[in-house]
Design an enzyme around this catalytic site. Structure first.
Site, mmCIF file in Angstrom:
data_model
loop_
_atom_site.group_PDB
_atom_site.id
_atom_site.type_symbol
_atom_site.label_atom_id
_atom_site.label_comp_id
_atom_site.label_asym_id
_atom_site.label_seq_id
_atom_site.Cartn_x
_atom_site.Cartn_y
_atom_site.Cartn_z
ATOM 1 N N GLU A 60 -24.273 -18.249 -2.391
ATOM 2 C CA GLU A 60 -23.232 -17.915 -1.416
ATOM 3 C C GLU A 60 -21.950 -18.488 -1.965
ATOM 4 O O GLU A 60 -21.817 -19.706 -2.072
ATOM 5 C CB GLU A 60 -23.529 -18.573 -0.079
ATOM 6 N N CYS A 83 -16.144 -20.744 4.018
ATOM 7 C CA CYS A 83 -16.304 -19.593 3.115
ATOM 8 C C CYS A 83 -16.041 -18.284 3.846
ATOM 9 O O CYS A 83 -15.571 -17.324 3.252
ATOM 10 C CB CYS A 83 -17.694 -19.602 2.524
HETATM 11 P P1 NAD Z 1 -18.059 -26.139 -6.381
HETATM 12 O O1 NAD Z 1 -18.708 -24.943 -6.943
HETATM 13 O O2 NAD Z 1 -17.121 -26.893 -7.239
HETATM 14 O O3 NAD Z 1 -19.148 -27.228 -5.916
HETATM 15 C C1 NAD Z 1 -20.221 -26.896 -5.082
HETATM 16 C C2 NAD Z 1 -21.454 -27.705 -5.498
HETATM 17 O O4 NAD Z 1 -21.791 -27.387 -6.830
HETATM 18 C C3 NAD Z 1 -21.256 -29.218 -5.462
HETATM 19 O O5 NAD Z 1 -22.457 -29.839 -5.064
HETATM 20 C C4 NAD Z 1 -20.973 -29.562 -6.925
HETATM 21 O O6 NAD Z 1 -21.314 -30.885 -7.262
HETATM 22 C C5 NAD Z 1 -21.877 -28.565 -7.621
HETATM 23 N N1 NAD Z 1 -21.482 -28.241 -8.972
HETATM 24 C C6 NAD Z 1 -20.225 -28.096 -9.477
HETATM 25 N N2 NAD Z 1 -20.291 -27.780 -10.784
HETATM 26 C C7 NAD Z 1 -21.601 -27.719 -11.122
HETATM 27 C C8 NAD Z 1 -22.315 -27.434 -12.319
HETATM 28 N N3 NAD Z 1 -21.681 -27.134 -13.461
HETATM 29 N N4 NAD Z 1 -23.666 -27.456 -12.287
HETATM 30 C C9 NAD Z 1 -24.320 -27.740 -11.139
HETATM 31 N N5 NAD Z 1 -23.704 -28.020 -9.980
HETATM 32 C C10 NAD Z 1 -22.365 -28.012 -9.970
HETATM 33 O O7 NAD Z 1 -17.430 -25.645 -5.043
HETATM 34 P P2 NAD Z 1 -16.315 -26.314 -4.172
HETATM 35 O O8 NAD Z 1 -15.041 -25.787 -4.688
HETATM 36 O O9 NAD Z 1 -16.481 -27.765 -4.046
HETATM 37 O O10 NAD Z 1 -16.706 -25.661 -2.754
HETATM 38 C C11 NAD Z 1 -15.929 -24.730 -2.145
HETATM 39 C C12 NAD Z 1 -16.391 -23.326 -2.499
HETATM 40 O O11 NAD Z 1 -17.644 -23.072 -1.897
HETATM 41 C C13 NAD Z 1 -15.459 -22.268 -1.941
HETATM 42 O O12 NAD Z 1 -15.204 -21.298 -2.921
HETATM 43 C C14 NAD Z 1 -16.234 -21.650 -0.795
HETATM 44 O O13 NAD Z 1 -15.904 -20.343 -0.491
HETATM 45 C C15 NAD Z 1 -17.649 -21.817 -1.241
HETATM 46 N N6 NAD Z 1 -18.557 -21.841 -0.100
HETATM 47 C C16 NAD Z 1 -19.297 -20.726 0.169
HETATM 48 C C17 NAD Z 1 -20.142 -20.696 1.274
HETATM 49 C C18 NAD Z 1 -20.943 -19.466 1.575
HETATM 50 O O14 NAD Z 1 -21.857 -19.544 2.374
HETATM 51 N N7 NAD Z 1 -20.623 -18.335 0.979
HETATM 52 C C19 NAD Z 1 -20.252 -21.808 2.096
HETATM 53 C C20 NAD Z 1 -19.485 -22.928 1.806
HETATM 54 C C21 NAD Z 1 -18.649 -22.924 0.689
#
Ligand code: NAD
Length: 495
Positions: free
Chosen positions: A236, A270
């Site tokens: 997501e 999101c």
């Molecule tokens: P992000 O992708 O940077 O981080 C999210 C998670 O992924 C964190 O736990 C982080 O530690 C982990 N992560 C980051 N890089 C990684 C890697 N290389 N390998 C493994 N794990 C890794 O996201 P963010 O910017 O912190 O969160 C916001 C984003 O999440 C927004 O774009 C939002 O739209 C999205 N989001 C989507 C939903 C949905 O249901 N569609 C819900 C909530 C947030």
């Protein structure tokens, strides 16, 4: 709950920058041992009848409500969101796990299917657990996302390794504590706090399926890593969600719904609305109403219910929101409300912001802002609204305000969820129905039957009786082929 660790993780409160807590981050080298422990626990859990697994979740739903205030305090402290936004997580998690628990026995039961040869082949399709599920969650909904994804994976008979965002590990640990208090066997759910880049590869090397929520950028990286191991993956991701107001809409209700959908969780949702397309006939009245409602929003830091909009979660968030608005204003956009940071309230506060005159050359137009910023566009018709709403690489959520045209417009929108006369909560809160995105908003679904069944490996067991599916009883190949031609012809004529 946590494995051995090295680097300490310092979690700060967005409200005032003070330290919420320090904990040890998981050492990537400790992940295989955590996985082995989880698999050991799963070997027993897999044989626990689904109804008993469901009972653990029903107890969890009760505990979430009973521990409401402790959960709210922890969420707010780690994220800086308003209490009402934190409460959405508590209500959502409690309701979702109960809905899942109720549905799981039916969705997971073995199903008889028509066999290869009627009467001679008895075919049953089973849903076996995939094994060990990895769940990676973001900071914006640090309670309900880990709880609900974990609940579905566990119900299906799996063990879970959960990696929460480094900014919100304490909320995830509190969730794990509640799972344990609800009766979840030891070892089945393990929380691995730490940085994603460090832990991601170690986690993916161990699990049989990965559920990811976060940015599209990270989603692509993880999809490639999962592809390399040929394991299932669902994600997501981000969104640039549109809202449409048609001429026959209830304008006051549409304005109130827009305010909730654009500014709840300080816009860090999101499925929140970042662009609104409003039919010309009602545009002026809608904007007037919207601005009146925005002006009444109470912004501030507080653990009580008297605040509507909380802080952004981090310096990075504030930087992105500020950059998007400044770029739009420099390009000629007009700020109708907000448009500035509020350091007097706390380090990361930003006012709920409404803009017009946003054009294609501005980052705000197409990129996800993930903050309390809404762009308004006047449109001439329903067709124009639909075309512009669909003109995005994302396809997560949409909202349509209309007395009569909602479902018809929904059918034309290329998104995973459409809320008619509501902004986001109606579709998200319909836990028995699927939720997720098209395009760059994701792959697969959470909630609903797909949200559960993705954590299973379908297995078909076909038992052949009396006669083989081959020449039998002295028939030669030609005779068998003649007989089967007649048999297939008869079978194909059956309804
Ligand atoms: P992000 O992708 O940077 O981080 C999210 C998670 O992924 C964190 O736990 C982080 O530690 C982990 N992560 C980051 N890089 C990684 C890697 N290389 N390998 C493994 N794990 C890794 O996201 P963010 O910017 O912190 O969160 C916001 C984003 O999440 C927004 O774009 C939002 O739209 C999205 N989001 C989507 C939903 C949905 O249901 N569609 C819900 C909530 C947030």
């Amino acid at each position: 709950m946590t494995s051995t660790s090295t680097v300490p993780l310092r979690v700060r409160r967005p409200f005032d920058g003070a330290v919420h807590g320090i904990l040890a981050a998981t050492d990537p080298e400790a992940v295989p041992a955590a996985a082995a422990r989880a698999r050991q626990a799963r070997a027993v859990w897999e044989r626990v009848p689904v109804r008993e697994r469901a009972r653990v979740l029903t107890r969890l739903a009760g505990l979430i409500l009973a521990e409401r205030d402790r959960i709210l305090d922890t969420i707010q402290s780690e994220t800086g969101k308003a209490r009402l936004s934190a409460f959405e997580e508590v209500a959502d998690a409690a309701r979702a796990v109960r809905v899942f628990a109720r549905a799981a026995p039916r969705l997971l039961r073995p199903v008889r299917r028509p066999g290869a040869i009627p009467l001679l082949t008895r075919t049953v399709e089973h849903q076996r657990p995939v094994g060990l599920v990895g769940i990676i969650t973001p900071w914006n909904y640090p309670f309900t996302l880990p709880v609900t994804d974990t609940a579905h994976a566990l119900l299906a008979g799996n063990a879970v390794l959960l990696k929460p965002d480094s900014q919100s590990p304490f909320t995830a640990l509190l969730a794990a504590e509640l799972f344990a208090a609800a009766g979840l066997p030891d070892g089945l759910l393990q929380v691995l706090p730490g940085a994603g880049r460090a832990l991601g590869p170690a986690l993916i090397a161990e699990v049989d399926y990965l559920m990811f929520t976060g940015s599209t950028k990270t989603g692509r990286v993880l999809a490639a890593q999962c592809a390399d191991r040929l394991i299932g993956f669902s994600a997501e991701l981000g969104g640039k969600n549109p809202l449409i107001v048609l001429a026959d809409a209830d304008i006051a209700a549409a304005a109130a719904g827009t305010v909730r959908a654009a500014f709840a969780n300080t816009g860090q949702l999101c499925i929140s609305i970042e662009r609104a397309y409003v039919e010309s006939a009602v545009y002026d009245g809608y904007v007037r109403e919207l601005l009146a409602q925005v002006s009444r929003l109470r912004l501030g830091a507080g653990y009580d219910w008297a605040v509507d909009i909380g802080s952004l979660a981090s310096a990075a968030q504030l930087e992105k929101v500020t950059a998007h608005v400044e770029d739009a204003v420099a390009g000629g956009a007009t700020v109708l409300a907000g448009g500035r940071a509020r350091p007097d309230l706390g380090p990361f506060f930003y006012e709920p912001t409404v803009l017009t005159g946003v054009t294609e050359d501005m980052a705000l137009c197409r990129e996800e802002t993930f903050g309390p910023v809404l762009a308004l566009y006047r449109v001439a018709s329903e067709d124009e609204a639909v075309a512009r709403a669909n003109d995005s690489r994302y396809g997560l959520n949409a909202s349509v305000w209309s007395a009569r045209r909602g479902p018809a417009v929904a059918a034309r929108l290329a998104v995973g969820t459409v809320n008619v006369n509501e902004g986001y909560a109606a579709a998200w809160g319909s836990h028995a129905a699927s939720m997720g995105g098209a395009g760059e908003s994701g792959i697969g679904r959470r909630h609903g039957s797909q949200g559960l069944l993705k954590y299973t490996e379908p297995q078909t067991v076909a038992e052949q009786r009396l006669l083989p599916i081959a020449p039998f009883g002295g028939l030669d190949n030609a005779g068998y082929a003649t007989l089967m031609t007649r048999a297939v012809s008869v079978l194909n004529r059956l309804p």
